[in-house]
Design a protein around this motif. Sequence first.
Motif, mmCIF file in Angstrom:
data_model
loop_
_atom_site.group_PDB
_atom_site.id
_atom_site.type_symbol
_atom_site.label_atom_id
_atom_site.label_comp_id
_atom_site.label_asym_id
_atom_site.label_seq_id
_atom_site.Cartn_x
_atom_site.Cartn_y
_atom_site.Cartn_z
ATOM 1 N N ALA A 232 42.415 35.586 37.896
ATOM 2 C CA ALA A 232 41.552 35.577 39.002
ATOM 3 C C ALA A 232 40.175 35.031 38.656
ATOM 4 C CB ALA A 232 41.542 37.049 39.584
ATOM 5 N N HIS A 233 39.305 34.780 39.840
ATOM 6 C CA HIS A 233 37.908 33.984 39.544
ATOM 7 C C HIS A 233 37.132 35.140 40.323
ATOM 8 C CE1 HIS A 233 39.401 30.103 37.999
ATOM 9 N NE2 HIS A 233 39.957 30.884 37.273
ATOM 10 N N ILE A 234 36.291 35.890 39.615
ATOM 11 C CA ILE A 234 35.457 36.820 40.600
ATOM 12 C C ILE A 234 33.837 36.483 40.494
ATOM 13 C CG2 ILE A 234 34.833 39.085 40.587
ATOM 14 C CD1 ILE A 234 37.901 38.754 40.912
ATOM 15 N N TYR A 235 33.379 36.261 41.918
ATOM 16 C CA TYR A 235 31.759 35.913 42.082
ATOM 17 C C TYR A 235 31.398 36.856 43.237
ATOM 18 C CZ TYR A 235 32.744 32.049 38.962
ATOM 19 O OH TYR A 235 33.178 31.350 37.967
ATOM 20 N N PRO A 236 30.220 37.128 43.440
ATOM 21 C CA PRO A 236 29.713 37.658 44.756
ATOM 22 C C PRO A 236 30.326 37.234 46.019
ATOM 23 C CG PRO A 236 28.031 36.891 43.010
ATOM 24 C CD PRO A 236 29.352 36.344 42.889
ATOM 25 N N GLY A 237 30.891 36.126 46.088
ATOM 26 C CA GLY A 237 31.346 35.806 47.230
ATOM 27 C C GLY A 237 32.869 35.794 47.332
ATOM 28 N N ALA A 238 33.331 36.254 46.536
ATOM 29 C CA ALA A 238 34.923 36.112 46.417
ATOM 30 C C ALA A 238 35.253 36.904 47.735
ATOM 31 C CB ALA A 238 35.409 37.081 45.163
ATOM 32 N N TYR A 239 36.401 36.115 48.398
ATOM 33 C CA TYR A 239 36.830 36.812 49.612
ATOM 34 C C TYR A 239 38.541 36.660 49.561
ATOM 35 C CZ TYR A 239 37.074 37.316 54.727
ATOM 36 O OH TYR A 239 37.566 37.744 56.008
ATOM 37 N N MET A 247 36.605 40.872 48.043
ATOM 38 C CA MET A 247 37.355 41.372 47.195
ATOM 39 C C MET A 247 37.009 42.784 46.843
ATOM 40 S SD MET A 247 38.679 38.331 44.588
ATOM 41 C CE MET A 247 40.148 39.364 43.862
ATOM 42 N N ASN A 248 37.815 43.802 46.356
ATOM 43 C CA ASN A 248 37.393 44.926 45.771
ATOM 44 C C ASN A 248 38.300 45.287 44.599
ATOM 45 O OD1 ASN A 248 39.572 46.413 46.843
ATOM 46 N ND2 ASN A 248 38.629 46.478 48.805
ATOM 47 N N THR A 249 38.401 46.357 44.051
ATOM 48 C CA THR A 249 39.268 46.853 42.982
ATOM 49 C C THR A 249 40.621 46.988 43.383
ATOM 50 O OG1 THR A 249 38.571 49.188 43.129
ATOM 51 C CG2 THR A 249 37.343 47.685 41.802
ATOM 52 N N SER A 250 41.090 47.253 44.409
ATOM 53 C CA SER A 250 42.358 47.318 44.871
ATOM 54 C C SER A 250 43.155 45.883 44.692
ATOM 55 C CB SER A 250 42.425 47.913 46.176
ATOM 56 O OG SER A 250 42.081 46.773 47.144
ATOM 57 N N ASP A 251 42.333 44.762 44.754
ATOM 58 C CA ASP A 251 42.799 43.450 44.502
ATOM 59 C C ASP A 251 43.255 43.324 42.868
ATOM 60 O OD1 ASP A 251 42.665 42.536 47.346
ATOM 61 O OD2 ASP A 251 40.247 42.476 46.644
ATOM 62 N N ILE A 252 42.634 43.904 42.160
ATOM 63 C CA ILE A 252 43.099 43.988 40.759
ATOM 64 C C ILE A 252 44.333 44.807 40.737
ATOM 65 C CG2 ILE A 252 42.357 44.753 38.603
ATOM 66 C CD1 ILE A 252 40.862 42.308 39.710
ATOM 67 N N ASP A 253 44.632 45.813 41.226
ATOM 68 C CA ASP A 253 45.798 46.461 41.321
ATOM 69 C C ASP A 253 46.906 45.512 41.927
ATOM 70 O OD1 ASP A 253 44.854 48.596 39.777
ATOM 71 O OD2 ASP A 253 44.282 49.609 41.914
ATOM 72 N N ASP A 254 46.850 45.025 42.943
ATOM 73 C CA ASP A 254 47.642 44.184 43.742
ATOM 74 C C ASP A 254 48.227 43.064 42.629
ATOM 75 O OD1 ASP A 254 48.025 45.100 46.204
ATOM 76 O OD2 ASP A 254 46.549 43.733 47.251
ATOM 77 N N LEU A 255 47.209 42.107 41.961
ATOM 78 C CA LEU A 255 47.638 41.189 41.132
ATOM 79 C C LEU A 255 48.421 41.745 40.051
ATOM 80 C CD1 LEU A 255 47.467 38.120 40.901
ATOM 81 C CD2 LEU A 255 45.279 38.638 39.338
ATOM 82 N N ALA A 256 48.247 43.137 39.437
ATOM 83 C CA ALA A 256 48.959 43.676 38.200
ATOM 84 C C ALA A 256 50.417 44.107 38.781
ATOM 85 C CB ALA A 256 48.081 45.092 37.956
ATOM 86 N N SER A 257 50.606 44.335 40.197
ATOM 87 C CA SER A 257 51.827 44.759 40.515
ATOM 88 C C SER A 257 52.905 43.603 40.379
ATOM 89 C CB SER A 257 51.642 45.155 41.963
ATOM 90 O OG SER A 257 51.666 44.042 43.017
ATOM 91 N N ALA A 275 31.058 40.946 47.763
ATOM 92 C CA ALA A 275 31.965 41.481 46.784
ATOM 93 C C ALA A 275 31.140 41.937 45.500
ATOM 94 C CB ALA A 275 32.964 40.321 46.182
ATOM 95 N N ASP A 276 31.476 43.263 44.936
ATOM 96 C CA ASP A 276 30.880 43.924 43.982
ATOM 97 C C ASP A 276 31.492 43.164 42.682
ATOM 98 O OD1 ASP A 276 29.642 45.599 41.959
ATOM 99 O OD2 ASP A 276 30.925 47.238 42.618
ATOM 100 N N TRP A 277 30.836 41.984 42.398
ATOM 101 C CA TRP A 277 31.680 41.202 41.253
ATOM 102 C C TRP A 277 31.528 42.097 40.002
ATOM 103 C CZ3 TRP A 277 29.316 40.055 36.599
ATOM 104 C CH2 TRP A 277 27.891 40.259 36.684
#
Length: 334
Positions: A232-239, A247-257, A275-277
């Motif tokens: 994943a690539h994370i920046y302030p404009g990550a949508y 994006m938020n931290t739940s997206d990290i869990d989504d990818l881990a799934s 986004a809170d990069w």
Amino acid sequence: MKKPHFMKQIFKLIPVLFLTLSISLFVSCDRSDTEQRTPEAKLVTAVTTTSNLTSKTASSFGDIGNGVNLQPSYYNGGNCDLGWNLMKQNTKIKTVRIEVEPGQETNAKRWISEAKANGFTVIVSYHKSSVLGSDSTAELNAAATWWKNNYSSLGGNFIINLTNEWGSHNITPAAFAAAYNMAITEVRKVYSGTIIIDIPGWGQETATAACAVKGCSAGQTKINDTKIILSAHIYPGAYNQAKGRYMNTSDIDDLASSGRPCMIGEFGNSGGSGADWSGIVDYAKNKGWTILGWAWNGDGGSMNMITPQFQAYTSGSPKTYTTSSYFSIVYNKL
């Protein structure tokens, strides 16, 4: 690479086992959503927290340490001094991800050789700047063919990031999987190691990527190869368009799934807002993911850790660089 695109756009504590005064803490990328706790859910005891550990994502080349991206293809015709002397002084940098524009093979061979000689784990990404975010299977297949033709001549013994930011926000999991199945088959003709796959939507469509791996509908095409890392690539404009929000931290869990190893292949503090990069990167790191900052140099904007911009390479005469005001933004995360 990260081209700023202003589109709409834990901390898992495994139960602590007290065995004669020793405490073991393990962190994994592929824990299920229900197993994860928030980063704030830390034991108020003498345990070592993940902030004191080296985040690592496993690969066939061993665990990948945290590090930085380099994008030298667009400066001095690619004949760049990459600033290794300064990089080696900053010992939290363990890994370099080098972006290579097709046509830069001769320079890239030197870049890769130097990175190895200086003791870094090396990731090399095919990077065709004119097709970032494309859904063209022809472009993805061109990247695969490039690897088949060039992996050995580039020196081998590095991790392949098949291509940078292929796949739009609109691509379906089945289409993403089908395209990558074809491309991976071609790369496997010359390379048996772990392949890094940038997730679609400029590295931001986590749910799409997870479904492309595990399947989310009956009979859906899935990515067949299991020796992959999702990046994943994370920046302030990550949508995340599939979720209709930044994006938020739940997206990290989504990818881990997905059940596959995961990493943050790029992160930085510029390029949109919403986004809170910083929080997302910290959350991923606390899950044990490798994180790679954008960029050591070559951004073309404000996200360069060193200054000046890449200088021309002269054999035997390394150039002098200094850290920029942006340096600590990345380095303090590693």
